[in-house]
Design an enzyme around this catalytic site. Structure first.
Site, PDB file in Angstrom:
ATOM      1  N   LYS A   1       0.945  -1.207  -0.071  1.00  0.00           N
ATOM      2  CA  LYS A   1       0.169  -0.165  -0.079  1.00  0.00           C
ATOM      3  C   LYS A   1       1.030   1.181   0.032  1.00  0.00           C
ATOM      4  CE  LYS A   1      -0.678   1.384   4.664  1.00  0.00           C
ATOM      5  NZ  LYS A   1      -1.360   2.416   5.594  1.00  0.00           N
TER       6      LYS A   1
ATOM      7  N   ASP B   1      -2.199  -5.856   2.806  1.00  0.00           N
ATOM      8  CA  ASP B   1      -2.749  -4.899   3.804  1.00  0.00           C
ATOM      9  C   ASP B   1      -2.453  -5.776   5.087  1.00  0.00           C
ATOM     10  OD1 ASP B   1      -4.358  -3.581   5.833  1.00  0.00           O
ATOM     11  OD2 ASP B   1      -5.771  -3.261   4.529  1.00  0.00           O
ATOM     12  N   HIS B   2      -1.403  -5.372   5.765  1.00  0.00           N
ATOM     13  CA  HIS B   2      -0.938  -6.252   6.877  1.00  0.00           C
ATOM     14  C   HIS B   2      -2.064  -6.237   8.127  1.00  0.00           C
ATOM     15  CE1 HIS B   2       0.055  -2.153   8.654  1.00  0.00           C
ATOM     16  NE2 HIS B   2      -0.076  -2.813   9.649  1.00  0.00           N
TER      17      HIS B   2
ATOM     18  N   LYS C   1      -2.912  -9.989  10.706  1.00  0.00           N
ATOM     19  CA  LYS C   1      -2.974 -10.092  12.206  1.00  0.00           C
ATOM     20  C   LYS C   1      -4.112 -11.193  12.636  1.00  0.00           C
ATOM     21  CE  LYS C   1      -1.939  -5.399  13.071  1.00  0.00           C
ATOM     22  NZ  LYS C   1      -0.563  -5.354  13.613  1.00  0.00           N
TER      23      LYS C   1
ATOM     24  N   GLU D   1      -3.924   5.651  18.166  1.00  0.00           N
ATOM     25  CA  GLU D   1      -2.498   5.767  18.248  1.00  0.00           C
ATOM     26  C   GLU D   1      -1.966   6.854  19.083  1.00  0.00           C
ATOM     27  OE1 GLU D   1       0.297   4.740  14.682  1.00  0.00           O
ATOM     28  OE2 GLU D   1      -1.534   5.967  13.832  1.00  0.00           O
TER      29      GLU D   1
ATOM     30  N   HIS E   1      -7.377  -0.303   5.957  1.00  0.00           N
ATOM     31  CA  HIS E   1      -7.275  -1.094   7.335  1.00  0.00           C
ATOM     32  C   HIS E   1      -8.824  -1.181   7.839  1.00  0.00           C
ATOM     33  CE1 HIS E   1      -3.206  -1.136   6.701  1.00  0.00           C
ATOM     34  NE2 HIS E   1      -2.834   0.141   7.400  1.00  0.00           N
TER      35      HIS E   1
ATOM     36  N   LYS F   1      -4.415  10.126  15.475  1.00  0.00           N
ATOM     37  CA  LYS F   1      -2.927   9.969  16.054  1.00  0.00           C
ATOM     38  C   LYS F   1      -2.964  10.831  17.191  1.00  0.00           C
ATOM     39  CE  LYS F   1      -0.454   9.003  11.979  1.00  0.00           C
ATOM     40  NZ  LYS F   1       0.348   7.736  12.526  1.00  0.00           N
TER      41      LYS F   1
END
Lengths: 515, 354
Positions: free
Chosen positions: A173, A202-203, A207, A241, A265, A365
């Site tokens: 991505k 898309d990591h 998961k 985050e 995501h 964030k």
């Protein structure tokens, strides 16, 4: 997804010992081999799967990059990076064996001759190691390099395997920055590689807990009957985050939270929560159902965006008691930046299952706590017996924690011990880390193995990506193009975002779940 | 928190009355307070008739619980004793959670039985299973004949190590009878088969993909090197080849060579060679001029896999070898699960040779 290990078409010696799709011997060619992704994620992931005995021993890795260096120098750099970033402590004997299969190929991305030499080198590796002409090209370079790389791969004939093997490409991505650029990128990739050989990574999907969403929903009979608008009041998806932009300001300034997190995501997580049961666990069966969710998302007009989307940017504040600068004071950020570092959305899925169930998403964030989770809030019990107005019991909430402390919890009501009749919420909590002593593999380990095995289930398909961009573009357009663009609200670093995000739920008589 | 007190017989917990185990366990967890989290995914019962087995099995269980949270029930039975005795202890094995600072604990109930209490195993011991969780029974040593049929209505997986059996066929018949009794519900888990997992994985990977898979048809020779005492492991490995590749036994030549015939009538010669080292220290398959070799790297827990074409080494790599240690074998077995249908087929193919 794991294939049936009893597959008669497969290797009979794998029966009963393979609990997942088996990776095939191949050469992995990494474009951008001296970059951060290679050092921090890809090489540690490949080493870990080798150490676990899941990597085909014939596998070879070729790093393709511009800088001149020898195989030995390259291996030395990778060893240093792997020692720092690997999930498992590096074992010298295993690393030595693994490093012996790693090679370096120096070339400019736009140099045709470099690809001709690469083809020769790959043939030599095939002959020496028995990789059967199988090639996995990993585009870990900057997105503006994808086009020349893919064109030259095709020109050199490397997009097809000469020996009856396969050639696949993994695309990192961002898959474009809007629908138009995503279509252009897809068409460039599509010119060189067919869709079934294209793996958009898309990591988040790699998961453990993301994969467990489907297991939770479709391996348990108790949830699915409740998983619709008759029993679900609303769904919340949060990705918080504590970090700021760190070293990514250059990219982030042009992307913002919506493009950086929601388009990929968060919408992927929504798909897993909202999809219908697939006909089987094949890649396209799963992805067919996922794309229907994105397609069913109610498109937002400029007016809808003003009402249902809140964007924010962090100002000066504090994280864990330490002062944190505002976004505009961060290095390489425009002092008058309009980039959002926080987004909250109220979405609707217009299908039979989810009609009138609002989906609230927030990503930000510099929030007080890091955590990604999905919470499914069930409707309240009828207002009789224990749930009379005076008591007003809480809803049942099923929480799927994606990171950190992966797990699942269910909130329910229980009678407090004692002679009075007091009812309080209690939580049944499952923690992966507590129940399973063995650490989960990193997302990249799982996804690399899947790509080697030809299992694209956990990778985004072209139509998923384009549908997601079509949805996101309407919001971006309302923010940046529409005449009366909604305001960018400020929130102090260390807070849970702008007050307007709370109002988004308060209007519906709801509140964000406290993480 | 193991060994809270030091009982005179063995140091594995607090002595308790069998009838009060539940109450004492509750107290144990209350003492732990907030810093301890009790975790359990299975009931794991370990049965042994070896002297001093309680201490050794407590050590093994402690290691197993690092990766597999369970309620462990460790039983030491003394068939030689003339007195009727039933004693119990409770303890907990705590490990720091990988998720954070909390201690994750598995509880252990330990029983020492002799005399008439051995015959009341199901009644005395298995009334203490954690409800709803699967029940794995690890039976160390030989199974008695007859076995209390009541046992099989409880057990989900029966774990044993056929390596330790003196009379394989007799024992296997008992195991099969147990499975019959449980209407095939009990999964048979032989640690002698688990011993072969990594070597089977290392061999299987040679034949992934369509082209290499075709080479399976051309195998004409197999060489297996096994450590003294591990012939049954080598025979099981041979049984795996036969079951999965459709070979039928055609002849045996002493204890060192077996001939099989494939579906096309071609002969496959299997040579079994005894040598020092790991249970299975090497296995080579020969097919159409290529040797596929797996060797246990000397002094390391790694397998060296390589292919040799006409005497030239073409590819060499290291893979994990697994271990013959009971803790590692049990961890491997508990992690893999599965119905072990291939195992039953492998046994069937070579049963008369073990």
């Amino acid at each position: 997804m794991a294939k049936d290990s009893d597959d008669p078409q497969g290797n009979p010696l794998r029966e009963g010992i393979a609990t997942r799709s088996v990776p095939q011997a191949c050469t992995v060619v990494i474009f951008g081999a001296t970059g951060d992704l290679t050092h921090r994620k890809l090489i540690p992931a490949l080493y870990n799967i080798a150490a676990d005995g899941e990597l085909p021993p014939q596998l070879a890795v070729v790093g393709f990059a511009r800088r001149a260096k020898s195989d030995e120098e390259f291996r030395g750099e990778l060893e240093e990076a792997a020692r720092k970033h690997s999930r498992q402590t590096l074992r010298d004997d295993l690393w030595k064996g693994f490093a012996g299969s790693v090679f370096y190929h120096q070339s400019e991305f736009a140099d045709a001759e470099g690809y001709t030499r690469l083809a020769q080198r790959l043939e030599q590796i095939d002959a020496e190691r028995g990789t059967g002409g199988n090639r996995l090209f990993y585009l870990a370079a900057a997105p503006d390099q994808f086009e020349p790389i893919l064109q030259h791969l095709a020109a050199a004939g490397l997009n097809k395997s000469a020996q009856g093997g396969w050639a696949r490409v993994i695309v990192e991505k961002p898959f474009g920055t809007d629908l138009a650029s995503a279509r252009k990128l897809n068409s460039i990739v599509g010119t060189a590689f067919p869709e079934h050989d294209t793996y958009r990574i898309d990591h988040f999907l790699g998961k453990e807990t993301a994969q467990n969403i489907l297991v939770l929903r479709f391996a348990n009979a108790i949830f699915e009957p409740l998983w619709d608008n008759r029993y679900v009041d609303h769904v919340q998806i949060t990705a918080a985050e504590t970090l700021g932009v760190e070293g990514r300001a250059g990219y982030y300034e042009g992307a913002g939270a919506l493009r950086d997190m929601v388009q990929n995501h968060l919408l992927q997580l929504l798909c897993l929560v909202g999809m219908e049961a697939p006909t089987d666990l094949g890649a396209d069966s799963v992805r067919d159902e996922k794309v229907k969710v994105v397609r069913s998302l109610r498109r937002l007009s400029a007016k809808d965006v003003a009402v249902n989307v809140v964007r924010g940017q962090y100002a000066e504040g504090a994280i864990s008691g330490k002062p944190a600068p505002g976004y505009r004071s961060e290095k390489n950020v425009n002092p008058s930046s309009q980039t959002e570092t926080y987004v909250a959305l109220r979405l609707q899925i217009d299908n039979w299952r989810w009609a009138d169930v609002p989906i609230y998403m927030r990503v930000g964030k510099r929030l007080p706590k890091s955590g990604t989770e999905i919470s499914v809030h069930f409707k309240k019990a009828p207002p009789v017996l224990f749930n009379k107005e005076s008591q007003g019991l809480d809803q049942n909430v099923l929480v799927i924690r994606i990171q950190p402390d992966e797990g699942i919890s269910l909130r329910m009501q229980a009678k407090m011990p004692g002679t009075s009749f007091r009812i309080e919420p209690v939580k049944m909590d499952f923690h992966y880390g507590t129940s399973f002593g063995k650490a989960s593999p990193e997302a990249y380990e799982r996804l690399l193995l899947d790509a080697m095995a030809g299992d694209a289930t956990l990778f985004a398909r072209r139509d998923e990506v384009e549908q997601a961009w079509a949805f996101i573009d309407a919001i971006e357009e309302a923010w940046h193009v529409a005449e009366r663009a909604p305001k960018l609200f400020e929130y102090p670093a260390g807070s849970w975002g702008p007050d307007e995000a709370d109002d988004l739920l308060a209007r519906d008589g709801r509140t964000w779940r406290r993480l | 928190m193991s060994a809270i007190t030091e009982p005179p017989t063995f140091a594995a917990g607090v002595p308790v009355e069998i009838a009060k185990i539940d109450r004492e366990l509750k107290k144990l967890w209350e003492q732990g307070g907030e810093v301890m989290t009790r975790a359990s995914l299975i009931n794991l019962a370990v049965y042994s008739e070896q002297p001093a087995s309680l201490a050794e099995n407590t050590r093994i269980v402690s290691e197993i619980t690092r990766e597999h949270a369970c309620r462990a029930i460790v039983i030491a039975a003394d068939r030689g004793a003339v007195v009727d005795r039933a004693e119990a202890w409770i303890s907990a094995h705590c490990h720091i959670s990988r998720a954070g600072g909390k201690q994750v604990c598995s509880e252990q109930l330990s029983f020492a039985l002799s005399g008439c209490y051995i015959g009341m195993l199901a009644n005395v011991v298995f009334a203490h299973l954690d409800s709803d969780l699967p029940f794995y029974l690890w039976w160390q040593g030989e199974l008695p004949d007859p076995i209390d049929p009541q046992l099989w209505t409880w057990v989900d997986r029966l774990i044993y190590d056929s390596f330790a059996w003196q009379h394989y066929d007799e024992q296997m018949r008992l195991v099969e009878a147990a499975q019959e009794e449980a209407h095939q519900r009990v999964v048979l888990c032989d640690l002698n088969w688990t011993r072969l997992v990594q070597i089977r994985l290392a061999i299987a990977q040679f034949f992934d993909g369509a082209n290499p898979r075709d080479r399976l048809r051309d195998i004409d020779r197999v060489q297996i090197t096994f450590a003294p005492g591990y012939r049954s492991t080598a025979i099981l490995l041979t049984g795996w080849f036969a079951a999965q590749l459709g070979w039928e036994k055609s002849a045996t030549f002493g204890s060192a060579a077996i001939h099989f015939a494939d579906k096309g009538g071609n002969t496959i010669a299997v040579a079994l060679r005894e040598g020092e080292g790991e249970p299975i220290s090497g296995c080579s398959l020969f097919s159409a001029g290529t040797e596929y070799r797996v060797e246990h790297a000397r002094g390391a827990d790694l397998l060296c896999v390589s292919t040799h074409v006409k005497g030239t080494e073409r590819m060499r790599q290291l893979m994990p070898a697994g271990s013959n240690d009971p803790v590692r074998l049990m961890r491997e077995e508990l992690m893999r699960g599965g119905p072990h249908r291939v195992y039953l087929r492998a046994v069937k193919a070579v049963r008369d040779l073990i």
